[in-house]
Design a protein around this motif. Structure first.
Motif, PDB file in Angstrom:
ATOM      1  N   PRO A 140       0.812  -1.232   0.000  1.00 29.36           N
ATOM      2  CA  PRO A 140       0.000   0.000   0.000  1.00 29.36           C
ATOM      3  C   PRO A 140       0.840   1.275   0.000  1.00 29.36           C
ATOM      4  O   PRO A 140       0.548   2.224  -0.733  1.00 29.36           O
ATOM      5  N   ILE A 152      -3.776   6.739   0.768  1.00 29.51           N
ATOM      6  CA  ILE A 152      -4.309   5.409   1.060  1.00 29.51           C
ATOM      7  C   ILE A 152      -5.810   5.462   1.333  1.00 29.51           C
ATOM      8  O   ILE A 152      -6.574   4.614   0.845  1.00 29.51           O
ATOM      9  N   SER A 184      -8.691   3.821  -1.159  1.00 27.36           N
ATOM     10  CA  SER A 184      -9.618   2.823  -0.608  1.00 27.36           C
ATOM     11  C   SER A 184     -11.067   3.192  -0.904  1.00 27.36           C
ATOM     12  O   SER A 184     -11.884   2.338  -1.248  1.00 27.36           O
ATOM     13  N   LYS A 185     -11.400   4.495  -0.770  1.00 26.63           N
ATOM     14  CA  LYS A 185     -12.771   4.951  -0.989  1.00 26.63           C
ATOM     15  C   LYS A 185     -13.141   4.974  -2.460  1.00 26.63           C
ATOM     16  O   LYS A 185     -14.237   4.564  -2.851  1.00 26.63           O
ATOM     17  N   VAL A 239     -10.455  -1.198  -1.578  1.00 26.28           N
ATOM     18  CA  VAL A 239      -9.295  -1.577  -0.779  1.00 26.28           C
ATOM     19  C   VAL A 239      -8.295  -2.390  -1.601  1.00 26.28           C
ATOM     20  O   VAL A 239      -7.079  -2.301  -1.391  1.00 26.28           O
ATOM     21  N   THR A 240      -8.792  -3.151  -2.562  1.00 24.70           N
ATOM     22  CA  THR A 240      -7.887  -3.988  -3.358  1.00 24.70           C
ATOM     23  C   THR A 240      -6.904  -3.157  -4.187  1.00 24.70           C
ATOM     24  O   THR A 240      -5.851  -3.666  -4.586  1.00 24.70           O
ATOM     25  N   LEU A 278      -5.034  -0.977  -3.134  1.00 20.47           N
ATOM     26  CA  LEU A 278      -3.812  -0.808  -2.343  1.00 20.47           C
ATOM     27  C   LEU A 278      -2.804  -1.918  -2.619  1.00 20.47           C
ATOM     28  O   LEU A 278      -1.624  -1.776  -2.303  1.00 20.47           O
TER      29      LEU A 278
END
Length: 323
Positions: free
Chosen positions: A151, A180, A184-185, A189-190, A192
């Motif tokens: 990440p 980060i 994510s938003k 999340v993937t 990262l």
């Protein structure tokens, strides 16, 4: 035994990463040179030969503009000067917060794990570890460290590359935490762990070549009595290790940079479907030597980085030997 190796490696890695960050930024900008995701000109794509021939014969011929020439590729010094002129000297440290986090997660993990494996696999009689075991230890430590630090690696690449984009397309991350959180938003999340397979492969190559070659070269120098165990030996062994690591990792690093930096819009096809697709498209569009794009700043960064890393590591070990 275990914790001490992590602390020593983490301190040395953070110092080395921050001190060579401008060179790493220039390397990333060079690796992205020549990359283009522009849509093809519809006029050129839909113009049929028969129509083009008849149109050209008539009084009002259709003139299709020639495609623009490819951008001129410039060297690391010119890129550095351009960054300072257009973005300011502070831009050379864009993404340094991500570098600190990356070194804290990735390098601390790999250095600590390598130290544990080295002590476990070292021959108690000779005090040395065979080269094959050193390489194996580096592969294991590098792979695990990269998975932990991916990440921060993605955030660092994006923050370093942001200045080359037009103002309207820039992400303008405020810090590594902001990068980060927003990734994510906005992308899930993937995102990262985008390019994580490349990060792991590169880290395995770098760690195995860098740490194993440093230890091997240092042992050879001391074993043959060429130098005493001091600064000269540490600098010589670390510079040689940096060169080996740069040669081994640069192709994977180019692909990793491009995959991590690609912008994926909702409902649109991503520029690359994966690492292999990126490699194929890069080689087809720019030639096989494009995989060594940015090699000069890579070795210019790997050399000083590895020297600072191991010289600092040796000094930190001396300071913490009684703990």
């Amino acid at each position: 035994m275990g914790v001490k190796g992590f602390v020593e490696g983490g301190i040395a890695s953070i110092i080395a990463g921050c001190s060579t960050h401008p060179l790493d930024l220039i390397k990333v900008r060079m690796q992205l040179q020549g990359e283009s995701h522009a849509a093809p000109n519809p006029a050129v794509q839909t113009l049929r030969p028969a129509f083009a021939s008849s149109a050209a014969a008539g009084p009002a011929a259709i003139h299709v503009p020639a495609p623009p020439p490819p951008p001129v590729r410039v060297g690391p010094i010119a890129i550095g000067v351009r960054i300072v002129q257009s973005e300011g000297i502070a831009a050379l440290f864009s993404g340094v917060s991500a570098t600190v986090l990356r070194q804290t997660l990735y390098s601390t993990t790999r250095m600590g794990l390598y130290d544990i494996l080295k002590k476990k696999w070292t021959d108690p009689d000779s005090g040395n570890m065979p080269l094959v075991r050193k390489i194996t230890a580096g592969l294991i430590a590098g792979g695990i460290g990269a998975a932990v630090g991916n990440p921060a690696d993605v955030a660092m690449v994006r923050m370093q590359a942001d200045g080359r984009l037009p103002p309207a397309q820039r992400r303008n991350y405020k810090s590594v935490v902001d990068a980060i959180v927003r990734m994510s938003k906005q992308e899930g999340v993937t995102s990262l762990w985008r390019g994580s397979s490349l990060t792991v492969n590169r880290a395995m190559l770098v760690t195995a070549s860098q740490l194993a070659s440093y230890d091997q070269i240092k042992e050879t120098i001391l074993g043959k009595g060429l130098m005493k165990d001091g600064l000269g030996t540490h600098v010589t062994a670390s510079f040689a290790a940096g060169f080996v690591a740069a040669v081994a990792s640069n192709p994977v690093d180019v692909i990793k940079t491009r995959v991590m930096n690609m912008k994926v819009e909702a409902g649109e096809q991503p520029p690359y479907s994966g690492a292999l697709d990126c490699a194929v498209k890069t080689v087809r569009a720019e030639g096989p030597m494009s995989l060594y794009k940015g090699f000069i700043p890579t070795i210019s960064r790997q050399g000083p980085f590895t020297i600072v890393l191991f010289v600092t590591l040796e000094q930190v070990r001396k300071l913490l030997k009684d703990f």
